[in-house]
Design a protein around this motif. Structure first.
Motif, mmCIF file in Angstrom:
data_model
loop_
_atom_site.group_PDB
_atom_site.id
_atom_site.type_symbol
_atom_site.label_atom_id
_atom_site.label_comp_id
_atom_site.label_asym_id
_atom_site.label_seq_id
_atom_site.Cartn_x
_atom_site.Cartn_y
_atom_site.Cartn_z
ATOM 1 N N GLU A 92 0.836 -1.201 0.000
ATOM 2 C CA GLU A 92 0.000 0.000 0.000
ATOM 3 C C GLU A 92 0.872 1.251 0.000
ATOM 4 N N ILE A 93 1.986 1.196 0.703
ATOM 5 C CA ILE A 93 2.913 2.330 0.729
ATOM 6 C C ILE A 93 3.485 2.562 -0.669
ATOM 7 N N LEU A 94 3.869 1.479 -1.349
ATOM 8 C CA LEU A 94 4.391 1.604 -2.710
ATOM 9 C C LEU A 94 3.350 2.242 -3.630
ATOM 10 N N ARG A 95 2.121 1.757 -3.557
ATOM 11 C CA ARG A 95 1.056 2.302 -4.398
ATOM 12 C C ARG A 95 0.842 3.788 -4.102
ATOM 13 N N SER A 96 0.901 4.148 -2.840
ATOM 14 C CA SER A 96 0.702 5.549 -2.457
ATOM 15 C C SER A 96 1.850 6.424 -2.946
ATOM 16 N N VAL A 97 3.070 5.887 -2.897
ATOM 17 C CA VAL A 97 4.237 6.624 -3.388
ATOM 18 C C VAL A 97 4.066 6.940 -4.873
ATOM 19 N N LEU A 98 3.612 5.957 -5.651
ATOM 20 C CA LEU A 98 3.474 6.153 -7.095
ATOM 21 C C LEU A 98 2.252 6.991 -7.460
ATOM 22 N N GLN A 99 1.234 6.973 -6.608
ATOM 23 C CA GLN A 99 0.021 7.746 -6.890
ATOM 24 C C GLN A 99 0.116 9.182 -6.388
ATOM 25 N N HIS A 100 1.017 9.427 -5.432
ATOM 26 C CA HIS A 100 1.090 10.753 -4.806
ATOM 27 C C HIS A 100 1.435 11.825 -5.842
ATOM 28 N N ALA A 101 0.596 12.837 -5.912
ATOM 29 C CA ALA A 101 0.809 13.991 -6.803
ATOM 30 C C ALA A 101 0.918 13.587 -8.271
ATOM 31 N N GLN A 102 0.321 12.436 -8.637
ATOM 32 C CA GLN A 102 0.427 11.954 -10.005
ATOM 33 C C GLN A 102 -0.210 12.913 -11.006
ATOM 34 N N GLU A 103 -1.424 13.376 -10.692
ATOM 35 C CA GLU A 103 -2.104 14.288 -11.609
ATOM 36 C C GLU A 103 -1.335 15.603 -11.738
ATOM 37 N N GLU A 104 -0.815 16.074 -10.622
ATOM 38 C CA GLU A 104 -0.034 17.322 -10.641
ATOM 39 C C GLU A 104 1.230 17.141 -11.473
ATOM 40 N N ARG A 105 1.869 15.988 -11.344
ATOM 41 C CA ARG A 105 3.102 15.711 -12.081
ATOM 42 C C ARG A 105 2.834 15.688 -13.588
ATOM 43 N N ILE A 106 1.802 14.945 -13.996
ATOM 44 C CA ILE A 106 1.505 14.822 -15.415
ATOM 45 C C ILE A 106 1.017 16.154 -15.998
ATOM 46 N N GLU A 123 -4.020 1.187 -15.114
ATOM 47 C CA GLU A 123 -4.882 1.828 -16.116
ATOM 48 C C GLU A 123 -5.018 3.324 -15.854
ATOM 49 N N ALA A 124 -5.135 3.695 -14.567
ATOM 50 C CA ALA A 124 -5.230 5.123 -14.225
ATOM 51 C C ALA A 124 -3.934 5.837 -14.584
ATOM 52 N N LEU A 125 -2.813 5.182 -14.310
ATOM 53 C CA LEU A 125 -1.506 5.758 -14.642
ATOM 54 C C LEU A 125 -1.345 5.892 -16.150
ATOM 55 N N ASP A 126 -1.759 4.860 -16.888
ATOM 56 C CA ASP A 126 -1.652 4.897 -18.348
ATOM 57 C C ASP A 126 -2.510 6.019 -18.936
ATOM 58 N N THR A 127 -3.691 6.222 -18.360
ATOM 59 C CA THR A 127 -4.582 7.285 -18.837
ATOM 60 C C THR A 127 -3.920 8.646 -18.684
ATOM 61 N N LEU A 128 -3.282 8.869 -17.546
ATOM 62 C CA LEU A 128 -2.612 10.143 -17.303
ATOM 63 C C LEU A 128 -1.392 10.321 -18.202
ATOM 64 N N THR A 129 -0.595 9.264 -18.329
ATOM 65 C CA THR A 129 0.647 9.396 -19.100
ATOM 66 C C THR A 129 0.394 9.520 -20.596
ATOM 67 N N ASN A 138 5.065 -3.223 -12.209
ATOM 68 C CA ASN A 138 4.311 -4.473 -12.331
ATOM 69 C C ASN A 138 3.631 -4.896 -11.030
ATOM 70 N N LEU A 139 4.010 -4.284 -9.916
ATOM 71 C CA LEU A 139 3.411 -4.618 -8.627
ATOM 72 C C LEU A 139 2.084 -3.899 -8.394
ATOM 73 N N LEU A 140 1.780 -2.925 -9.234
ATOM 74 C CA LEU A 140 0.537 -2.174 -9.070
ATOM 75 C C LEU A 140 -0.669 -3.020 -9.480
ATOM 76 N N GLU A 141 -1.796 -2.708 -8.876
ATOM 77 C CA GLU A 141 -3.040 -3.343 -9.283
ATOM 78 C C GLU A 141 -3.407 -2.873 -10.700
ATOM 79 N N GLN A 142 -4.218 -3.675 -11.401
ATOM 80 C CA GLN A 142 -4.581 -3.336 -12.768
ATOM 81 C C GLN A 142 -5.266 -1.975 -12.860
ATOM 82 N N ASP A 143 -6.127 -1.670 -11.897
ATOM 83 C CA ASP A 143 -6.811 -0.366 -11.894
ATOM 84 C C ASP A 143 -5.808 0.772 -11.779
ATOM 85 N N ASP A 144 -4.784 0.577 -10.945
ATOM 86 C CA ASP A 144 -3.754 1.606 -10.781
ATOM 87 C C ASP A 144 -2.977 1.790 -12.083
#
Length: 209
Positions: A66-80, A135-141, A127-133
């Motif tokens: 969960e910490i890893l997922r939060s690290v990668l999701q933190h400020a993702q929209e702002e970053r992109i 897909e959300a990351l791919d949408t932003l990138t 590769n450790l992220l859930e599929q939903d994560d």
């Protein structure tokens, strides 16, 4: 006025919890980048944070994943959105194609180096992220790629570039640049001006009419 519609003011406990979580994510980000997710134990993470394991699990019940997922999701929209804004600013310049591509490469390099821990983790442990994560990351990138494709299409309309698959061209260019920047970063180096010139010359020749 209905008081139930007013936003609840955060308490001191809420603020303390938010600060604690931010502290955990900051330290975890550094450890995951330096050592890798699998090589970083919860014990090591707790020691670096200065927090008991029970308290860490209180803030992140899902533990290390969960910490890893939060690290990668933190400020993702702002970053992109920052990347997209940078692209749009570069594309709006009254410069020739080669100059704009050079500025894109240099700007991307600066932004990736500034946030190098994030990109190291993303490349190594995506590769450790859930599929939903994912897909959300791919949408932003996809947003920077779409901005690049629109720019290339506009250059074609102005007679600067030949007809081609602009989405494919944007993907080829940006993927090439990002991979190269990250490789240099992992080797402790940065792109040389000569390399930037060679890359831009290659794509200008490839795309020009």
């Amino acid at each position: 006025m209905d008081q139930t519609h007013k936003s609840k003011k955060p308490t001191s406990r809420d603020l303390q919890a938010a600060e604690r979580k931010k502290q955990i994510l900051t330290i975890a980000k550094q450890l995951f980048a330096d050592q890798g997710y699998h090589a970083t134990s919860m014990r090591e993470l707790n020691k670096a944070i200065g927090m008991t394991e029970a308290l860490t699990y209180h803030y992140f019940p899902g533990g290390k994943l969960e910490i890893l997922r939060s690290v990668l999701q933190h400020a993702q929209e702002e970053r992109i959105s920052g990347f997209v804004a940078f692209f749009q600013a570069a594309f709006s310049l009254n410069e020739n194609l080669k100059t704009i591509l050079c500025q894109l490469i240099q700007g991307l390099s600066e932004r990736i180096i500034h946030d190098k821990e994030y990109f190291q983790i993303l490349i190594r442990d995506r590769n450790l992220l859930e599929q939903d994560d994912k897909e959300a990351l791919d949408t932003l990138t996809r947003l920077p790629f779409e901005a690049m494709a629109d720019f290339l299409a506009g250059q074609h309309e102005q007679g600067v570039l030949r007809q081609m698959d602009f989405k494919m061209a944007a993907s080829q260019f940006l993927s090439h640049i990002v991979v190269l920047i990250v490789q240099q970063l992992l080797d402790g180096r940065t792109l040389e001006a000569k390399t930037v010139q060679e890359i831009t010359d290659f794509y200008v020749r490839l795309w020009s009419t």
